[in-house]
Design an enzyme around this catalytic site. Structure first.
Site, short mmCIF file in Angstrom:
data_model
loop_
_atom_site.label_atom_id
_atom_site.label_comp_id
_atom_site.label_asym_id
_atom_site.label_seq_id
_atom_site.Cartn_x
_atom_site.Cartn_y
_atom_site.Cartn_z
NE ARG A 43 0.75 1.41 4.34
CZ ARG A 43 2.03 1.72 4.30
NH1 ARG A 43 2.62 2.03 3.17
NH2 ARG A 43 2.76 1.73 5.40
CG ASP A 52 -1.49 3.15 11.99
OD1 ASP A 52 -0.52 3.78 12.47
OD2 ASP A 52 -1.36 2.07 11.39
CB SER A 146 7.42 -5.61 1.54
OG SER A 146 8.39 -5.18 2.49
CG ASP A 190 0.97 -0.95 7.14
OD1 ASP A 190 0.54 0.17 6.84
OD2 ASP A 190 2.08 -1.12 7.71
CE LYS A 234 6.05 -1.24 10.50
NZ LYS A 234 5.17 -0.88 9.41
#
Length: 458
Positions: A43, A52, A146, A190, A234
């Protein structure tokens, strides 16, 4: 509809070069043919960065790049995972003893997150094994999600093997929760867009309860993704989890300042809801309650009236216990202003005034400035790429995804697209001092794609 499960499509594999190649590789790897295939898209988040997990709505769309997995259930209780990319080694484990090592964000651990999430949701033991071959074309560590696409794909693979049914919303919630097995305290955007996406529309994703609303993007302009080629994983960095914790601490200090029961408050959105005020008013309250100078753990304790031991054991996560300073004012200011920008963006898309593209571009530019200055999740390469994109015709440009590397997203008038792509390519990717291997995936126009699917061979 979100109440339905992901769609299943019958396809002629021979007519789809990527599926056919995957089938042939599967055959040479496992000596048999896949029974089905699952895809889950990456996305791009158009606006609404790092909010979020604070409880606020975001505005992403799915991209056409995805994770694709060929699957064969087997009688043994062995899970065999292979990847078409030779950089990612094969992995094998018992399907009844899933161990996820938080210290190593290895590719197969993301598959295991999705597998384990479904297993635990249904409370199952004695799961059947499977052979899986994974093929991803989402650039890794690029901010296009991903890793979450792999978690979602694995969750849908496991659900399909079990012959069970779940709605897209349930799947998204399970996969969002299960990705935390890897140690990332993400918020759920996500996974939600990976399942809830629909072709031709972006989505406003809202949380608690999870729901998605169509947002019609303006005609006459195109969203272009440009990869800075600085990788940022991350789960392998503390930056991300420190920001989550700074937002949590800011929420608690704001709640205490306004006389709320701060002990149970975890998210900045909860403070706004409990006070019943607007986002603009929350920005004023933040100005009054928090100071721009960084807070030490000791000062946080004084503000909340707790001991350092209580802070460490009851509030901080294990990977944020040794953080020396917390920038609470800056993080809260970013979150409340970014949450307001998301709502403004949606409103402009709905009302579609003549200067829609210009207005949306301004919001994207404000978002990048806030990510850079208040949330400090940019990097020099991203800032340079944003400047280049604006110079060559983008109405708005900003980092997208967690930041600290990865991609930018730019809003480009359609009539400028060809020159924009050529100029950005030359200015950023062809610089002699930049050792970049330019790939087609590094710079491309995109449009809203569809969500996760199961393919059966016709």
């Amino acid at each position: 509809m979100a109440t339905e499960g992901p769609a299943t499509r019958r396809v002629q594999v021979a007519e789809h070069p990527r599926l056919l190649k995957l089938k042939e590789m599967f055959n040479s790897k496992f000596g048999s043919s896949p029974k089905f295939y699952v895809r889950a898209p990456g996305r791009v988040n158009i606006i609404g960065e790092h909010i979020d997990y604070c409880g606020y709505s975001v505005l992403p769309m799915a991209v056409e790049q995805d994770m694709l997995i060929a699957v064969e259930p087997v009688k043994t209780q062995t899970l065999q995972l292979a990847n078409t990319n030779p950089l990612y080694p094969d992995f094998s484990t018992s399907s009844n003893n899933i161990q996820i090592d938080k210290t190593k964000p290895l590719w197969h651990n993301y598959f295991l997150c999705g597998f384990k999430g479904i297993q635990e949701h249904f409370g199952l033991s004695n799961l059947t094994g499977m052979n899986c071959l994974v093929d991803g074309n989402i650039p890794p560590s690029s901010g296009l999600s991903s890793s979450s696409a792999l978690v979602c794909c694995a969750g849908l693979v496991t659900l399909t093997v079990l012959g069970m049914n779940l709605s897209k919303v349930e799947l998204a919630e399970i996969c969002a929760k299960s990705e935390r097995y890897i140690g990332t305290e993400g918020g759920g955007m996500d996974q939600s867009i990976s399942f809830l996406a629909e072709e031709g529309t972006a989505k406003l994703i809202e949380f608690s309860p999870l729901r998605a609303t169509d947002v019609k993007l303006p005609s006459g302009a195109v969203f272009v993704i440009a990869n800075s080629c600085v990788e940022m994983n991350k789960a392998a960095t503390s930056h991300f989890n420190i920001r989550v914790m700074e937002c949590r601490l800011a929420a608690k200090l704001l709640a205490k300042y306004r006389g709320l029961q701060w002990g149970k408050v975890l998210r900045l959105e909860e403070v706004q809801t409990k006070l019943g005020v607007s986002l603009e008013e929350m920005l004023w309250i933040t100005e009054d309650a928090l100071h721009p100078e960084p807070y030490s753990p000791e000062e946080v304790c004084r503000c909340l009236g707790i001991s350092l031991q209580e802070l460490r054991t009851q509030i901080l996560s294990p990977n944020t216990q040794d953080v020396p300073i917390f920038k609470l004012y800056q993080r809260a200011t970013h979150v409340y202003s970014e949450a307001a920008r998301v709502l403004q963006f949606k409103k402009i898309c709905e009302e579609a005034p003549d200067d829609t593209v210009q207005l949306l571009g301004e919001l994207m530019n404000q978002s990048h400035a806030s990510c850079r200055d208040m949330y400090e999740c940019s990097c020099p390469e991203l800032d340079q790429l944003v400047d280049i994109c604006r110079k060559f015709g983008a109405q708005g440009s900003r980092l997208t995804g967690a930041g600290w590397g990865g991609c930018t997203v730019s809003l480009v008038p359609a009539d400028k697209l060809t020159s924009f792509l050529a100029n950005v390519h030359q200015a950023y990717y062809q610089r002699s001092d930049r050792n970049l291997t330019f790939e087609k995936q590094s710079l491309f126009a995109t449009k809203p794609g569809g969500g996760a699917l199961v393919f059966l061979e016709a």
